[in-house]
Enzyme design. Structure first.
Site, mmCIF file in Angstrom:
data_model
loop_
_atom_site.group_PDB
_atom_site.id
_atom_site.type_symbol
_atom_site.label_atom_id
_atom_site.label_comp_id
_atom_site.label_asym_id
_atom_site.label_seq_id
_atom_site.Cartn_x
_atom_site.Cartn_y
_atom_site.Cartn_z
ATOM 1 N N ARG A 125 0.842 -1.211 0.000
ATOM 2 C CA ARG A 125 0.000 0.000 0.000
ATOM 3 C C ARG A 125 0.870 1.250 0.000
ATOM 4 O O ARG A 125 0.564 2.241 0.644
ATOM 5 C CB ARG A 125 -0.965 0.026 1.183
ATOM 6 C CG ARG A 125 -1.760 -1.250 1.372
ATOM 7 C CD ARG A 125 -2.549 -1.639 0.144
ATOM 8 N NE ARG A 125 -3.217 -2.933 0.312
ATOM 9 C CZ ARG A 125 -3.747 -3.631 -0.687
ATOM 10 N NH1 ARG A 125 -3.694 -3.183 -1.923
ATOM 11 N NH2 ARG A 125 -4.349 -4.782 -0.455
ATOM 12 N N GLU A 172 -5.250 -13.901 7.094
ATOM 13 C CA GLU A 172 -4.913 -13.693 5.680
ATOM 14 C C GLU A 172 -3.724 -14.545 5.243
ATOM 15 O O GLU A 172 -2.862 -14.112 4.497
ATOM 16 C CB GLU A 172 -4.625 -12.212 5.409
ATOM 17 C CG GLU A 172 -5.806 -11.310 5.685
ATOM 18 C CD GLU A 172 -5.536 -9.867 5.314
ATOM 19 O OE1 GLU A 172 -6.444 -9.221 4.767
ATOM 20 O OE2 GLU A 172 -4.418 -9.374 5.587
ATOM 21 N N ASP A 214 -12.314 -3.133 7.339
ATOM 22 C CA ASP A 214 -10.951 -2.838 6.890
ATOM 23 C C ASP A 214 -10.842 -1.420 6.328
ATOM 24 O O ASP A 214 -10.791 -1.248 5.104
ATOM 25 C CB ASP A 214 -10.537 -3.865 5.823
ATOM 26 C CG ASP A 214 -9.053 -3.811 5.496
ATOM 27 O OD1 ASP A 214 -8.310 -3.113 6.195
ATOM 28 O OD2 ASP A 214 -8.638 -4.483 4.536
ATOM 29 N N GLU A 239 -5.580 3.528 1.709
ATOM 30 C CA GLU A 239 -5.716 2.270 0.970
ATOM 31 C C GLU A 239 -7.056 2.170 0.249
ATOM 32 O O GLU A 239 -7.115 1.870 -0.941
ATOM 33 C CB GLU A 239 -5.526 1.095 1.920
ATOM 34 C CG GLU A 239 -5.718 -0.253 1.266
ATOM 35 C CD GLU A 239 -5.606 -1.391 2.254
ATOM 36 O OE1 GLU A 239 -5.890 -2.536 1.860
ATOM 37 O OE2 GLU A 239 -5.252 -1.154 3.425
#
Length: 842
Positions: free
Chosen positions: A180, A303, A382, A410
């Site tokens: 990012r 993740e 998120d 982001e």
């Protein structure tokens, strides 16, 4: 000759001040008006009582010395002394040194918390006293901030921080890339090692210290175990040496599996004695090199990252492994609550990623060591453009907590869209969770005050890179500045913080101050309007770059960021009575509010409820009409940023003026891409027309596929909604020049000629536009060099872009021609041309 030399020196000085690239951020210390009387009223000496090499007290003295010279042209001496003579001097010291040297056991020194400071200055003399050396440095920066804003008035201020933890998290990778990252490569890493030249890292330390940040995690939470090699540990020590004089401790992110992948143990079970010993040894080695290391940050079991669940261990057992290794050294373990199953299926109505944090962590409350802090993202998903407060803040009574914010944009425009974030953050910080029917604002929970916890505070993801603007955008720096200010005092006003930043960054001109304030305060509501409103999340492509529009990607994915949109209804049902029961994770008063559709705020309606597109809001509009109207309104606001900024021509130095203008022009065009994509998607899905007749109706456009094409061919864009009429044109081969021509049918007059095209990564096509063979303009597809957003290799909402040529004179029947020359894999794509009369928004 002497006069010529002096004139040249003056000219060079003025030229230097005019050429600003953003590197100094808000620490420009630009000259302000200070006549001889003003000069005499400033201190001639800066006195310190601590001669410890590398102490932040010494840094404070040097900053004041440099600041006085740059801001007011005042040359002051710097001296260390063992007396308390403050005649024409500013004394900088810690409380301990001040009381010891000045023999003021019964003095009026106010009570301060760690890192707090007291400034007592009247003209040429005074004192800056910190509870510790870091506090003294913060006081020095506060004094200089006032002077740099032209405030020379007496000051007597006592202030202490809201919370002990005020950290930033860098997402820098060992190879120099930044996850990012939209502003160039890392200032810390390259080629698997810490960089040799840490000049930029030191400059960053100054910026962070000036807004009272006290620790930095230097590497990505998706950590690489090779950071723990002896060579890289030595490199980390070099970073720590650079940051120590600024009162900033460094910490690192860890890869949970390091005992196996780096240590060769064949296991990373947190209860295995060999693993415990390995981490204890690694920690000891780090503290041998960095005695004041802040601690660790760990992302585990999320993740695809390794974690304790591999061995059927709890998250608390995983966190405590590191916490116990840190305890002998006084270190803190920040453990991210970002744990969830990223292979969810939408087939089950009750599946909900938003439930994950409470599901995983609530049952572990009280099982974490006292030096563990659970780092919780502000919302349950998120970093979306609008989320409710994470319910986890209300469910950990016996566990330290910190809030995780994101300066990195982001999901919020990758620093290519102006989005001033403090108003968003304040909706979270000021929210009262009413735990046990008592006042429980989030800011008091994270400080540790509400649940009487010893630790707590703040963490922000920040993606500074080697770009001289640090974040890729001059205006985005307001978010980093504001983060530090809010972490110190979360009750501070968003506008007041912003205006301090503007004065420090661009000067005190009232027109500049007003324009940037207006744009910035309008930016988050505008972005929410044209990206995703009513709590539906940011309708970006969550499977690719998290940048441009792709509402279809929001469903049918394993990540759990769903809208459950179909042809008749939309929204997540998070009620207890019929949905995922997420509303029930909140304390009773809040749960009741969200459970009932009548009391759920409209800006979170689709977060908590699944409704027909025809459901009426408090405004009386239907959900679908609100979508249409909001997206048009948001894009219209973004169009207004350009003339607002252009009104400052000549009032802002040329380099920064042009850089900001480029981004605002881009944002204006991309907001229309967003507007049309979202509106077209839901118009097609619902079949419900816009009552204002705008969606799908663009009378000023000429679609590229309807023009006379030579060397171009039509191309069906995917996602379909990211191209006007769902179609673009591309060159027939990547070595064929394309030409698109048409007769202009608009009435004769003067127009803004806009061209929407696609700028793909992997080539830099060139385009030229002509009217009757007269060249109107030409450009290159080089946004990957000019803008910082994550690029795309596809024709989609990420690569869609617009260029506009103003004041083009047109006669009905003129011949318009666009020539596209492909390059690399980029086939010079075109979407449409638009002729806009003055004041008309496409």
């Amino acid at each position: 000759m002497m006069r010529l030399t002096l004139t040249l020196i003056w000219f060079l000085q003025i030229s230097f001040t005019l050429a600003e690239n953003g590197l100094n951020g808000w620490l420009r210390y630009a000259p302000v008006s200070c006549d001889q009387h003003c000069q005499r009223a400033l201190p001639s000496r800066i006195v310190t009582l601590n001669s410890t090499r590398g102490s932040p007290v010494g840094t404070a003295a040097q900053e004041i010395h440099d600041g006085l010279r740059k801001i007011a042209g005042k040359k002051a001496t710097t001296e260390h002394t063992t007396s308390c003579d403050t005649h024409s001097a500013i004394l900088v010291a810690t409380v301990e040194d001040y009381l010891r040297v000045c023999n003021n056991k019964n003095s009026n020194v106010p009570t301060l918390n760690d890192d707090g400071f007291w400034i007592d200055i009247d003209g040429a003399q005074g004192r800056i006293i910190g509870q510790n050396a870091r506090g003294a440095l913060y006081g020095a920066y506060e004094y200089l901030s006032r002077l740099a804003q032209g405030d020379f008035s007496p000051v007597d201020e006592v202030t202490s921080p809201h919370a002990p933890i005020r950290w930033v998290n860098q997402w820098d990778n060992m190879d120099g890339s930044i996850e990012r990252g939209y502003a160039g490569p890392s200032i810390f890493f390259a080629n698997g090692q810490i960089v040799g030249d840490l000049t930029r890292a030191k400059q960053y330390a100054r910026l962070l210290a000036s807004v009272r940040i006290n620790a930095i995690i230097v590497n990505n939470v998706n950590a690489n175990a090779t950071l723990l090699t002896p060579q890289n540990m030595d490199g980390l020590a070099r970073i720590a040496d650079i940051y120590r004089p600024y009162g900033i401790h460094i910490g690192i992110s860890l890869n949970f599996a390091s005992p196996d992948t780096l240590g060769g143990l064949g296991t990373y079970d947190p209860l295995d004695e060999s693993v415990i010993e390995w981490w204890s040894d690694i920690t000891d080695r780090l503290y041998d090199r960095i005695p004041d290391m802040a601690g660790y940050l760990v992302k585990a079991s999320s993740e695809g990252q390794p974690g304790p669940d591999t061995y059927n261990r709890t998250l608390a057992e995983g966190a405590n492994l590191f916490a116990r290794a840190l305890q002998p050294h006084g270190g803190v373990l920040m453990f991210r609550a970002f744990v969830y199953d990223h292979h969810l299926t939408e087939d089950s109505w009750t599946n909900d990623r938003a439930n994950a944090q409470v599901d995983f962590f609530k049952k572990l409350d009280g099982q974490f060591e006292d030096n563990v802090v659970i780092q919780i993202k502000y919302g349950p998903i998120d970093f979306q453009v609008r989320e409710p407060v994470s319910p986890l803040f209300a469910n950990l009574y016996q566990t330290n907590m910190a809030i995780e914010l994101q300066v990195t944009q982001e999901y919020l425009g990758h620093q290519c869209h102006l989005v001033y974030l403090p108003p968003l953050w304040k909706t979270i910080l000021d929210f009262d969770l009413r735990v046990d029917q008592q006042a429980s604002p989030v800011r008091d929970i994270i400080s540790g005050e509400r649940f009487k916890r010893p630790l707590g505070g703040w963490a922000a993801v920040v993606n500074v890179g080697t770009n001289t603007t640090w974040l890729g955008s001059h205006l985005a720096m307001s978010n980093l500045y504001a983060y530090g200010r809010l972490a110190w005092e979360p009750k501070a006003d968003s506008i007041a913080i912003l205006q301090d930043w503007v004065r420090l960054t661009f000067g005190a001109n009232r027109q500049v101050l007003d324009a940037i304030t207006d744009m910035s305060m309008a930016s988050w509501p505008a972005y929410e309007n044209y990206t995703g409103n009513l709590g539906i999340q940011t309708l970006t492509d969550i499977l690719y770059t998290h940048y441009g529009p792709n509402p279809g990607s929001q469903d049918g994915n394993g990540w759990g960021q769903w809208t459950r949109a179909d042809n008749v209804s939309i929204g997540m049902d998070r009620t207890v009575k019929n949905g995922t029961a997420n509303a029930g994770q909140y304390p009773s008063e809040i749960a009741q509010m969200y459970e009932d559709i009548e009391t759920t705020p409209d800006d979170l309606l689709l977060w908590f409820h699944h409704v027909p597109y025809t459901h009426r809001l408090d405004s009386g509009k239907t959900v679908i009409q609100h979508f249409y109207d909001a997206h048009y309104s948001g894009a219209e606001t973004a169009q207004g940023f350009v003339p607002q900024w252009e009104s400052l021509h000549g009032l802002v130095d040329r380099e920064r003026y042009e850089a900001v203008r480029t981004r605002l022009v881009y944002q204006a065009g991309h907001s229309i891409v967003w507007r049309d994509a979202i509106n077209n998607f839901y118009w097609n899905l619902s079949g419900i027309a816009d009552t204002a007749g705008r969606v799908g109706h663009h009378p000023w456009r000429i679609e590229a596929e309807t023009m006379d094409l030579k060397g171009y061919r039509p191309y069906a864009v995917d996602p379909f909604e990211t191209a006007s009429r769902y179609t673009a044109v591309v060159t027939t081969t990547n070595s064929t020049t394309g030409t698109a021509q048409t007769k202009v049918k608009v009435p004769s007059g003067t127009y803004d000629l806009g061209v929407n095209y696609f700028d793909l990564y992997g080539g830099q096509s060139q385009w030229s536009v002509y009217v009757n063979e007269r060249l109107v303009g030409e450009w290159k597809g080089n946004s990957e060099d000019v803008l910082g957003h994550t690029p795309s290799i596809y024709l989609d909402g990420h690569s869609a872009i617009r260029i506009t040529f103003r004041g083009v004179k047109i006669r009905t029947g003129d011949r318009l021609k666009i020539v596209g020359v492909p390059d690399g894999v980029e086939p010079a794509p075109l979407d449409y041309v638009v002729f806009l009369p003055a004041g008309v928004i496409d």
